[in-house]
Design a protein around this motif. Structure first.
Motif, PDB file in Angstrom:
ATOM      1  N   LYS A 188      16.069   5.874  -0.216  1.00  0.00           N
ATOM      2  CA  LYS A 188      17.381   5.500   0.587  1.00  0.00           C
ATOM      3  C   LYS A 188      17.314   4.510   1.248  1.00  0.00           C
ATOM      4  CE  LYS A 188      14.849   7.956   4.255  1.00  0.00           C
ATOM      5  NZ  LYS A 188      14.383   8.944   5.073  1.00  0.00           N
ATOM      6  N   PRO A 189      18.317   3.907   1.877  1.00  0.00           N
ATOM      7  CA  PRO A 189      18.446   2.841   2.527  1.00  0.00           C
ATOM      8  C   PRO A 189      17.650   2.928   3.894  1.00  0.00           C
ATOM      9  CG  PRO A 189      20.889   3.323   1.793  1.00  0.00           C
ATOM     10  CD  PRO A 189      19.877   4.495   1.720  1.00  0.00           C
ATOM     11  N   ALA A 190      16.985   1.897   4.185  1.00  0.00           N
ATOM     12  CA  ALA A 190      16.012   2.145   5.691  1.00  0.00           C
ATOM     13  C   ALA A 190      16.974   1.933   6.702  1.00  0.00           C
ATOM     14  CB  ALA A 190      15.409   0.788   5.573  1.00  0.00           C
ATOM     15  N   ASP A 191      16.599   2.601   7.813  1.00  0.00           N
ATOM     16  CA  ASP A 191      17.277   2.569   9.128  1.00  0.00           C
ATOM     17  C   ASP A 191      17.143   1.301   9.572  1.00  0.00           C
ATOM     18  OD1 ASP A 191      17.797   5.295   8.666  1.00  0.00           O
ATOM     19  OD2 ASP A 191      15.983   6.090   9.848  1.00  0.00           O
ATOM     20  N   ALA A 192      17.183   1.135  10.837  1.00  0.00           N
ATOM     21  CA  ALA A 192      17.339  -0.260  11.655  1.00  0.00           C
ATOM     22  C   ALA A 192      15.936  -0.736  11.278  1.00  0.00           C
ATOM     23  CB  ALA A 192      17.738  -0.024  13.069  1.00  0.00           C
ATOM     24  N   ALA A 193      15.878  -1.892  10.715  1.00  0.00           N
ATOM     25  CA  ALA A 193      14.431  -2.644  10.362  1.00  0.00           C
ATOM     26  C   ALA A 193      13.782  -3.008  11.462  1.00  0.00           C
ATOM     27  CB  ALA A 193      14.727  -3.574   9.452  1.00  0.00           C
ATOM     28  N   ALA A 194      12.699  -2.331  11.694  1.00  0.00           N
ATOM     29  CA  ALA A 194      11.554  -2.921  12.829  1.00  0.00           C
ATOM     30  C   ALA A 194      10.956  -4.291  12.372  1.00  0.00           C
ATOM     31  CB  ALA A 194      10.648  -1.823  12.957  1.00  0.00           C
ATOM     32  N   ARG A 195      10.704  -4.875  13.414  1.00  0.00           N
ATOM     33  CA  ARG A 195      10.031  -6.237  13.268  1.00  0.00           C
ATOM     34  C   ARG A 195       8.788  -5.895  12.597  1.00  0.00           C
ATOM     35  NH1 ARG A 195      10.830 -11.349  14.913  1.00  0.00           N
ATOM     36  NH2 ARG A 195       9.045 -12.685  14.852  1.00  0.00           N
ATOM     37  N   PRO A 196       8.306  -6.393  11.462  1.00  0.00           N
ATOM     38  CA  PRO A 196       6.814  -6.288  10.744  1.00  0.00           C
ATOM     39  C   PRO A 196       5.728  -6.880  11.768  1.00  0.00           C
ATOM     40  CG  PRO A 196       7.970  -8.059   9.695  1.00  0.00           C
ATOM     41  CD  PRO A 196       9.265  -7.335  10.699  1.00  0.00           C
ATOM     42  N   VAL A 197       4.652  -6.103  11.515  1.00  0.00           N
ATOM     43  CA  VAL A 197       3.581  -6.370  12.106  1.00  0.00           C
ATOM     44  C   VAL A 197       3.065  -7.889  11.709  1.00  0.00           C
ATOM     45  CG1 VAL A 197       2.063  -5.351  10.198  1.00  0.00           C
ATOM     46  CG2 VAL A 197       1.285  -5.842  12.466  1.00  0.00           C
ATOM     47  N   PRO A 198       2.665  -8.478  12.341  1.00  0.00           N
ATOM     48  CA  PRO A 198       2.248 -10.131  11.840  1.00  0.00           C
ATOM     49  C   PRO A 198       0.972 -10.105  11.123  1.00  0.00           C
ATOM     50  CG  PRO A 198       1.821  -9.642  14.254  1.00  0.00           C
ATOM     51  CD  PRO A 198       2.539  -8.533  13.895  1.00  0.00           C
ATOM     52  N   LEU A 199       0.960 -10.771  10.025  1.00  0.00           N
ATOM     53  CA  LEU A 199      -0.235 -10.904   9.201  1.00  0.00           C
ATOM     54  C   LEU A 199      -1.478 -11.069   9.957  1.00  0.00           C
ATOM     55  CD1 LEU A 199      -1.235 -11.143   6.404  1.00  0.00           C
ATOM     56  CD2 LEU A 199      -0.805 -13.548   6.536  1.00  0.00           C
ATOM     57  N   THR A 200      -1.301 -11.888  11.106  1.00  0.00           N
ATOM     58  CA  THR A 200      -2.655 -11.949  11.727  1.00  0.00           C
ATOM     59  C   THR A 200      -3.163 -10.685  12.607  1.00  0.00           C
ATOM     60  OG1 THR A 200      -1.228 -12.671  13.592  1.00  0.00           O
ATOM     61  CG2 THR A 200      -2.257 -14.426  12.201  1.00  0.00           C
ATOM     62  N   ALA A 201      -2.243  -9.628  12.549  1.00  0.00           N
ATOM     63  CA  ALA A 201      -2.716  -8.299  13.262  1.00  0.00           C
ATOM     64  C   ALA A 201      -2.998  -7.291  12.165  1.00  0.00           C
ATOM     65  CB  ALA A 201      -1.638  -7.801  14.107  1.00  0.00           C
ATOM     66  N   ALA A 202      -2.810  -7.789  10.932  1.00  0.00           N
ATOM     67  CA  ALA A 202      -3.023  -6.784   9.908  1.00  0.00           C
ATOM     68  C   ALA A 202      -4.390  -6.352   9.677  1.00  0.00           C
ATOM     69  CB  ALA A 202      -2.620  -7.002   8.384  1.00  0.00           C
ATOM     70  N   ARG A 203      -4.861  -5.094   9.586  1.00  0.00           N
ATOM     71  CA  ARG A 203      -6.269  -4.799   9.071  1.00  0.00           C
ATOM     72  C   ARG A 203      -6.506  -3.830   7.900  1.00  0.00           C
ATOM     73  NH1 ARG A 203      -8.866  -1.185  13.490  1.00  0.00           N
ATOM     74  NH2 ARG A 203      -6.762  -0.294  13.661  1.00  0.00           N
ATOM     75  N   ASP A 215      -1.056  -1.474   6.960  1.00  0.00           N
ATOM     76  CA  ASP A 215      -0.292  -2.557   7.460  1.00  0.00           C
ATOM     77  C   ASP A 215       0.559  -3.445   6.267  1.00  0.00           C
ATOM     78  OD1 ASP A 215      -1.173  -2.704  10.160  1.00  0.00           O
ATOM     79  OD2 ASP A 215      -2.890  -2.949   9.545  1.00  0.00           O
ATOM     80  N   ILE A 216      -0.180  -3.584   5.076  1.00  0.00           N
ATOM     81  CA  ILE A 216       0.558  -4.309   4.302  1.00  0.00           C
ATOM     82  C   ILE A 216       0.316  -3.461   2.871  1.00  0.00           C
ATOM     83  CG2 ILE A 216       0.423  -6.515   2.564  1.00  0.00           C
ATOM     84  CD1 ILE A 216      -1.035  -7.697   4.958  1.00  0.00           C
ATOM     85  N   ILE A 217       1.248  -3.306   1.790  1.00  0.00           N
ATOM     86  CA  ILE A 217       1.136  -2.444   0.725  1.00  0.00           C
ATOM     87  C   ILE A 217       1.684  -3.676  -0.298  1.00  0.00           C
ATOM     88  CG2 ILE A 217       2.066  -0.610  -0.853  1.00  0.00           C
ATOM     89  CD1 ILE A 217       2.429   1.054   1.582  1.00  0.00           C
ATOM     90  N   GLN A 218       0.736  -3.847  -1.377  1.00  0.00           N
ATOM     91  CA  GLN A 218       1.132  -4.534  -2.385  1.00  0.00           C
ATOM     92  C   GLN A 218       1.313  -3.730  -3.750  1.00  0.00           C
ATOM     93  OE1 GLN A 218      -1.809  -7.123  -5.350  1.00  0.00           O
ATOM     94  NE2 GLN A 218      -1.889  -7.809  -3.417  1.00  0.00           N
ATOM     95  N   LEU A 219       2.316  -3.984  -4.507  1.00  0.00           N
ATOM     96  CA  LEU A 219       2.607  -3.388  -5.723  1.00  0.00           C
ATOM     97  C   LEU A 219       1.806  -4.182  -6.771  1.00  0.00           C
ATOM     98  CD1 LEU A 219       3.844  -1.458  -7.645  1.00  0.00           C
ATOM     99  CD2 LEU A 219       5.840  -2.771  -7.702  1.00  0.00           C
ATOM    100  N   ARG A 220       0.743  -3.524  -7.394  1.00  0.00           N
ATOM    101  CA  ARG A 220       0.029  -4.339  -8.555  1.00  0.00           C
ATOM    102  C   ARG A 220      -0.086  -3.344  -9.720  1.00  0.00           C
ATOM    103  NH1 ARG A 220      -5.627  -5.924  -6.694  1.00  0.00           N
ATOM    104  NH2 ARG A 220      -6.312  -3.835  -7.376  1.00  0.00           N
ATOM    105  N   ASP A 221       0.610  -3.688 -10.507  1.00  0.00           N
ATOM    106  CA  ASP A 221       0.715  -2.725 -11.905  1.00  0.00           C
ATOM    107  C   ASP A 221       1.082  -3.751 -12.993  1.00  0.00           C
ATOM    108  OD1 ASP A 221       1.229  -1.058 -13.896  1.00  0.00           O
ATOM    109  OD2 ASP A 221       1.854   0.685 -12.458  1.00  0.00           O
ATOM    110  N   LYS A 222       0.102  -3.930 -13.770  1.00  0.00           N
ATOM    111  CA  LYS A 222       0.191  -4.751 -14.878  1.00  0.00           C
ATOM    112  C   LYS A 222       0.830  -3.992 -16.149  1.00  0.00           C
ATOM    113  CE  LYS A 222      -2.302  -8.358 -13.102  1.00  0.00           C
ATOM    114  NZ  LYS A 222      -1.705  -9.476 -12.892  1.00  0.00           N
ATOM    115  N   SER A 223       1.253  -2.693 -16.044  1.00  0.00           N
ATOM    116  CA  SER A 223       1.648  -2.145 -17.204  1.00  0.00           C
ATOM    117  C   SER A 223       3.184  -1.969 -17.037  1.00  0.00           C
ATOM    118  CB  SER A 223       1.032  -0.767 -17.373  1.00  0.00           C
ATOM    119  OG  SER A 223       1.693   0.294 -16.194  1.00  0.00           O
ATOM    120  N   ILE A 224       3.847  -2.430 -16.193  1.00  0.00           N
ATOM    121  CA  ILE A 224       5.324  -2.353 -15.861  1.00  0.00           C
ATOM    122  C   ILE A 224       6.015  -3.678 -16.303  1.00  0.00           C
ATOM    123  CG2 ILE A 224       5.144  -0.476 -14.309  1.00  0.00           C
ATOM    124  CD1 ILE A 224       5.804  -2.342 -11.855  1.00  0.00           C
ATOM    125  N   ASP A 225       7.152  -3.659 -16.654  1.00  0.00           N
ATOM    126  CA  ASP A 225       8.228  -4.897 -17.033  1.00  0.00           C
ATOM    127  C   ASP A 225       8.631  -5.274 -15.592  1.00  0.00           C
ATOM    128  OD1 ASP A 225      10.459  -3.286 -16.574  1.00  0.00           O
ATOM    129  OD2 ASP A 225      10.672  -2.932 -18.509  1.00  0.00           O
TER     130      ASP A 225
END
Length: 224
Positions: free
Chosen positions: A10-25, A52-62
């Motif tokens: 579904k479309p995201a609501d008002a986008a929040a400012r993302p956490v900065p990379l330096t603060a990600a744990r 804080d961060i999600i990476q999609l890592r899937d070698k099986s998909i096109d």
């Protein structure tokens, strides 16, 4: 027929400012979860638990499916004010507008990747030896990962480096964020922290949890 992994987008609501990379744990890598058909629901659960961060890592998909899933990941991240990442593919990172691209040692060189990406895209780099850790720290990466600490089925054939490399990274003078990675879960995260890590990447510790949000919270509780 199993449900579409993007059926619940579904479309995201008002986008929040993302956490900065330096603060990600807490950084999570996940596949497309095609066997479960719950990709979008899983993303929201993981972000709700504090990832804080999600990476999609899937070698099986096109590439076409990956772009659709990245759109879902983008919307979920925006709703929660979090970051998201593409694995390996600078072209897909550019097309999807990803804020983060992660590269391995054998992937596109850092300079070539940057030439394909918009200004401001953060680049991460895997490192498996002392020399690679030091090069990542001194080079063009915005963050780097250290590992795999333990053998993991998500990286078959990649030898475990152990906690000594974490201690080496922790001893460097660096202003760059770095993450310990590889076989980390609730049973050993305290050892990783004791070796000097302040940020971690996990896979199965959350992707295989019956309650991904609770699993994320439990891991975060162990981090400084």
């Amino acid at each position: 027929m199993s449900p579409s992994p993007v059926a619940a987008i579904k479309p995201a609501d008002a986008a929040a400012r993302p956490v900065p990379l330096t603060a990600a744990r807490l950084y999570l890598c996940t596949d497309a979860r095609r066997d479960r058909g719950d990709f979008v629901r899983f993303l929201h659960a993981a972000y709700s638990g504090g990832v804080d961060i999600i990476q999609l890592r899937d070698k099986s998909i096109d590439a076409a499916l990956e772009l659709r899933l990245l759109a879902a990941l983008r919307d979920a991240a925006a709703e929660h004010g979090r970051l998201w990442a593409v694995n390996d593919r600078a072209d897909l990172a550019a097309l999807s507008g990803a804020p983060v691209l992660h590269l391995g040692q054998q992937d596109l060189p850092m300079g070539a990747a940057r030439s394909l990406l918009p200004a401001g895209t953060s680049l991460g780099l895997s490192s498996h030896t002392r020399d690679q850790v030091e090069a990542a720290n001194d080079g063009g990466a915005d963050y780097f990962c250290v590992g795999p600490l333990w053998a993991t089925p998500t990286k078959p054939g990649r030898a475990a480096v152990g906690l000594e490399l974490v201690s080496h990274a922790a001893a460097l003078r660096t202003v760059k964020p770095w993450f310990a990675i590889g076989g980390i879960d609730l049973s050993n995260v305290a050892q990783v922290v004791a070796a000097g890590a302040r940020r971690i990447v996990v896979v199965r510790a959350i992707t295989e949890a019956s309650d991904p949000a609770a699993a994320a919270r439990a891991l975060l509780a162990q981090l400084p």
